[in-house]
Design a protein around this motif. Structure first.
Motif, mmCIF file in Angstrom:
data_model
loop_
_atom_site.group_PDB
_atom_site.id
_atom_site.type_symbol
_atom_site.label_atom_id
_atom_site.label_comp_id
_atom_site.label_asym_id
_atom_site.label_seq_id
_atom_site.Cartn_x
_atom_site.Cartn_y
_atom_site.Cartn_z
ATOM 1 N N THR A 186 10.354 -44.962 -16.383
ATOM 2 C CA THR A 186 10.960 -43.400 -16.477
ATOM 3 C C THR A 186 12.354 -43.515 -16.617
ATOM 4 O O THR A 186 12.898 -42.410 -16.767
ATOM 5 N N TYR A 187 12.984 -44.605 -16.738
ATOM 6 C CA TYR A 187 14.500 -44.824 -16.959
ATOM 7 C C TYR A 187 15.212 -43.992 -15.973
ATOM 8 O O TYR A 187 16.084 -43.203 -16.220
ATOM 9 N N THR A 188 14.962 -43.851 -14.754
ATOM 10 C CA THR A 188 15.567 -42.916 -13.782
ATOM 11 C C THR A 188 17.013 -43.061 -13.570
ATOM 12 O O THR A 188 17.481 -44.341 -13.345
ATOM 13 N N ALA A 189 17.725 -42.050 -13.975
ATOM 14 C CA ALA A 189 19.363 -41.997 -13.778
ATOM 15 C C ALA A 189 19.912 -43.023 -14.917
ATOM 16 O O ALA A 189 20.949 -43.077 -14.844
ATOM 17 N N LYS A 190 19.078 -43.234 -15.787
ATOM 18 C CA LYS A 190 19.774 -44.131 -17.130
ATOM 19 C C LYS A 190 20.130 -43.214 -18.187
ATOM 20 O O LYS A 190 20.361 -43.895 -19.295
ATOM 21 N N TRP A 191 19.740 -41.931 -18.139
ATOM 22 C CA TRP A 191 19.968 -40.943 -19.174
ATOM 23 C C TRP A 191 19.223 -41.281 -20.535
ATOM 24 O O TRP A 191 19.908 -41.244 -21.400
ATOM 25 N N LYS A 192 18.050 -41.574 -20.293
ATOM 26 C CA LYS A 192 17.224 -42.054 -21.661
ATOM 27 C C LYS A 192 16.156 -41.040 -21.769
ATOM 28 O O LYS A 192 15.576 -40.640 -20.720
ATOM 29 N N MET A 230 27.626 -37.392 -24.189
ATOM 30 C CA MET A 230 27.546 -37.169 -22.548
ATOM 31 C C MET A 230 26.780 -38.202 -21.949
ATOM 32 O O MET A 230 27.050 -38.916 -20.759
ATOM 33 N N ALA A 231 25.771 -38.588 -22.402
ATOM 34 C CA ALA A 231 24.774 -39.466 -21.791
ATOM 35 C C ALA A 231 25.399 -40.917 -21.687
ATOM 36 O O ALA A 231 25.248 -41.742 -20.913
ATOM 37 N N ALA A 232 26.341 -41.269 -22.720
ATOM 38 C CA ALA A 232 27.015 -42.631 -22.931
ATOM 39 C C ALA A 232 28.113 -42.644 -21.847
ATOM 40 O O ALA A 232 28.143 -43.605 -21.353
ATOM 41 N N ASN A 233 28.634 -41.630 -21.496
ATOM 42 C CA ASN A 233 29.665 -41.502 -20.541
ATOM 43 C C ASN A 233 29.177 -41.329 -19.153
ATOM 44 O O ASN A 233 29.952 -41.455 -18.077
ATOM 45 N N ARG A 234 28.026 -41.122 -19.111
ATOM 46 C CA ARG A 234 27.505 -40.743 -17.574
ATOM 47 C C ARG A 234 27.400 -42.148 -16.862
ATOM 48 O O ARG A 234 26.821 -42.922 -17.477
ATOM 49 N N GLU A 235 27.673 -42.101 -15.551
ATOM 50 C CA GLU A 235 27.509 -43.215 -14.830
ATOM 51 C C GLU A 235 25.932 -43.255 -14.458
ATOM 52 O O GLU A 235 25.527 -42.162 -14.167
ATOM 53 N N GLN A 236 25.445 -44.511 -14.197
ATOM 54 C CA GLN A 236 24.338 -44.789 -13.633
ATOM 55 C C GLN A 236 24.258 -44.350 -12.200
ATOM 56 O O GLN A 236 25.113 -45.070 -11.492
ATOM 57 N N ARG A 237 23.583 -43.426 -11.846
ATOM 58 C CA ARG A 237 23.781 -43.279 -10.341
ATOM 59 C C ARG A 237 22.888 -44.289 -9.516
ATOM 60 O O ARG A 237 21.928 -44.680 -9.807
ATOM 61 N N ASP A 266 21.964 -26.995 -37.836
ATOM 62 C CA ASP A 266 23.091 -27.800 -37.672
ATOM 63 C C ASP A 266 23.711 -27.700 -36.221
ATOM 64 O O ASP A 266 24.250 -28.625 -35.859
ATOM 65 N N GLU A 267 23.569 -26.510 -35.815
ATOM 66 C CA GLU A 267 24.051 -26.208 -34.265
ATOM 67 C C GLU A 267 23.264 -27.359 -33.370
ATOM 68 O O GLU A 267 23.876 -27.892 -32.550
ATOM 69 N N GLU A 268 21.873 -27.616 -33.719
ATOM 70 C CA GLU A 268 21.231 -28.595 -32.774
ATOM 71 C C GLU A 268 21.690 -30.093 -33.069
ATOM 72 O O GLU A 268 21.844 -30.516 -32.138
ATOM 73 N N GLU A 269 22.077 -30.305 -34.304
ATOM 74 C CA GLU A 269 22.557 -31.613 -34.638
ATOM 75 C C GLU A 269 23.817 -31.624 -33.913
ATOM 76 O O GLU A 269 24.308 -32.903 -33.293
ATOM 77 N N VAL A 270 24.857 -30.754 -33.895
ATOM 78 C CA VAL A 270 26.167 -30.665 -33.011
ATOM 79 C C VAL A 270 25.734 -31.127 -31.695
ATOM 80 O O VAL A 270 26.617 -31.838 -30.911
ATOM 81 N N PHE A 271 24.783 -30.370 -31.262
ATOM 82 C CA PHE A 271 24.603 -30.360 -29.678
ATOM 83 C C PHE A 271 24.095 -31.698 -29.333
ATOM 84 O O PHE A 271 24.330 -32.341 -28.305
ATOM 85 N N ARG A 272 23.049 -32.296 -30.346
ATOM 86 C CA ARG A 272 22.752 -33.970 -29.951
ATOM 87 C C ARG A 272 23.856 -34.888 -30.108
ATOM 88 O O ARG A 272 23.744 -35.699 -29.087
ATOM 89 N N ALA A 273 24.651 -34.546 -30.837
ATOM 90 C CA ALA A 273 25.801 -35.802 -31.039
ATOM 91 C C ALA A 273 26.593 -35.732 -29.538
ATOM 92 O O ALA A 273 27.067 -36.693 -29.129
ATOM 93 N N ALA A 285 22.824 -28.778 -20.176
ATOM 94 C CA ALA A 285 23.443 -30.373 -19.781
ATOM 95 C C ALA A 285 24.895 -30.559 -19.985
ATOM 96 O O ALA A 285 25.364 -31.257 -19.307
ATOM 97 N N ILE A 286 25.280 -30.017 -21.420
ATOM 98 C CA ILE A 286 26.750 -30.113 -21.560
ATOM 99 C C ILE A 286 27.382 -29.261 -20.662
ATOM 100 O O ILE A 286 28.492 -29.628 -20.247
ATOM 101 N N HIS A 287 26.850 -28.059 -20.369
ATOM 102 C CA HIS A 287 27.862 -27.286 -19.509
ATOM 103 C C HIS A 287 28.199 -27.884 -18.221
ATOM 104 O O HIS A 287 28.722 -27.660 -17.477
ATOM 105 N N LEU A 288 26.889 -28.658 -17.882
ATOM 106 C CA LEU A 288 26.838 -29.351 -16.658
ATOM 107 C C LEU A 288 28.012 -30.136 -16.557
ATOM 108 O O LEU A 288 29.030 -30.523 -15.459
ATOM 109 N N ASP A 289 28.036 -31.103 -17.349
ATOM 110 C CA ASP A 289 29.186 -32.220 -17.683
ATOM 111 C C ASP A 289 30.436 -31.570 -17.792
ATOM 112 O O ASP A 289 31.528 -31.907 -17.147
ATOM 113 N N GLU A 290 30.712 -30.289 -18.437
ATOM 114 C CA GLU A 290 32.021 -29.681 -18.418
ATOM 115 C C GLU A 290 32.333 -29.155 -17.084
ATOM 116 O O GLU A 290 33.414 -29.091 -16.411
#
Length: 443
Positions: A400-406, A208-215, A196-203, A285-290
């Protein structure tokens, strides 16, 4: 009444009284001797040990002994006996073991009854298999196996994860749990908490990935090769405002590669297939966004907007503004050209130039999180000619979907160290987003 005795009566009386006393003395003495003999016999019986052997099923040996022999020690103290298992190293696996009880007859019999009662009342040990999402495996195992060991201790069940070869498209992994039904249920609930903790992290990661700008793709040649390591290991600190001026090796704070066979990654920056950077998808990865959010909230204030740090040196860790999303990121100064600073972004692997007004010294607390960009090299391929063509690099960035967060799956196959002592991970990249598993290669 006439009490006078004749001469004959006096003689009889004088002889009879001592005989009676003598008889009484003899009877008392014999009785004392009999008592002493009975006591001696009792002592002999008490000192003679009784030995009783009890066959114990192999699955009951561990619970009967207890943690560090606690149960056996308690049983010995309770009954006054000496209890141990026979040394039967040649015994076939799974066969009964022999428990030897030594003590007086009563004590040994009491201990035997308690042992048999313990075995009889012992819960049935069974093994149950469950499937867990392979993406939650790292969280279940924990760092160096800490999590799975803690769950085993808490549930008193044995948890075993199938070590069969992992495939990139595996969805689940088999986990075997051995113990009583109650112990197994406790272990399953603890494992489910990790899932369950992993599912929360995945969500959170998906948001996070959706909100990241493509560099933006760096200008040609702005992503450097093999020159991100500074040889100067001097560290100087300015205590004012908690800001550190660091000139240290790039390898001192780099995130380590996980031990599992396949890990999920984002490709964040590419110079060519032999020089690219990935971010491992983890809680960091989440800590980085924070962290980026905290840095941006600080450095976008009027206090810092009106501040200009003019003293920078090559190797300094700094906070740099990324103008496209108005966010601030951790970077290292690689060169100084007038008012332009040549920067390497520590969490993404790309490079760029920034005006000195858009750069500030980095606070100490912003250095606690390990740098997230890991330099990699694609294995099993060679460049045609002296260097990679622009078309080949573009194809590699595309697949490799570079900087597209895939998400891609990465398998580490080795590592190499450059002349600057920079560690580069040799990996194989696998795209599981499409119906056909595609290994990233350039032609």
């Amino acid at each position: 009444m006439n009490l006078d005795l004749s001469l004959r009566g006096k003689v009889i009386l004088s002889v009879g009284v001592p005989a009676t006393c003598l008889l009484l003395y003899w009877l008392l003495k014999n009785r004392d001797q009999d008592d002493e003999q009975d006591e001696e016999k009792e002592k002999v019986t008490t000192s003679r040990q009784t030995v009783i052997e009890v066959k114990v099923p192999s699955k009951a040996v561990g619970p009967l002994i207890g943690r560090q022999g606690a149960n056996i020690k308690k049983l010995q103290e309770q009954t006054g006996t000496r209890i141990c298992f026979q040394d039967d190293s040649k015994r076939e696996p799974g066969k009964d073991r022999v428990l030897v009880i030594r003590g007086s007859t009563n004590q040994a019999q009491e201990a035997e009854l308690l042992v048999r009662k313990t075995i009889r009342e012992m819960p049935t040990v069974i093994t149950e298999e469950i499937q867990v999402p392979i993406k939650a495996l790292g969280r279940i195992i924990g760092r160096n196996g800490d999590s799975i060991r803690q769950m085993s201790r808490s549930s008193n069940a044995r948890i075993f994860i199938d070590r069969a070869r992992e495939e990139p498209r595996d969805i689940t992994k088999k986990v075997s749990i051995t113990g009583s039904q109650e112990q197994i249920e406790v272990a399953k609930s603890l494992i489910q908490e990790k899932v369950d903790e992993e599912e929360v992290f995945r969500a959170k990661a998906a948001v996070m990935a959706a909100n990241r700008e493509q560099r933006n793709k760096p200008n040609q040649g702005s992503v450097r090769r093999n020159d991100h390591t500074q040889t100067n290991t001097e560290k100087k600190t300015n205590d004012q405002d908690g800001i550190s001026r660091n000139v240290v090796s790039m390898g001192t704070n780099v995130k380590e590669w996980p031990k599992q066979e396949y890990v999920e990654v984002y490709v964040s920056s590419v110079a060519d297939p032999h020089h690219f950077w990935v971010q491992i998808i983890s809680t960091n990865a989440i800590h980085l966004d924070e962290l980026v959010h905290r840095m941006s909230s600080l450095y976008n204030t009027d206090h810092y907007k009106n501040m200009c740090d003019n003293e920078y040196r090559v190797g300094d860790y700094v906070a740099a503004l990324y103008e496209r999303d108005h966010s601030w990121y951790r970077a290292q100064v690689m060169g100084i050209e007038g008012r332009q600073l040549d920067l390497y972004f520590l969490d993404y692997g790309d490079s760029g130039y920034a005006d000195i007004n858009n750069v500030h010294q980095l606070r100490d607390d912003f250095l606690l999180l390990p740098f997230q960009a890991i330099q990699c090299c694609l294995g099993d391929i060679k460049v045609k000619g002296d260097e990679w063509s622009e078309d080949a690099v573009n194809v590699f960035e595309d697949i490799t979907y570079t900087a597209k967060w895939k998400v891609l799956m990465a398998k580490r196959t080795g590592s190499k160290v450059t002349e600057d002592k920079e560690v580069i991970q040799i990996v194989k990249l696998i795209d599981t987003n499409s119906p056909v598993v595609r290994i990233a290669k350039c032609y």
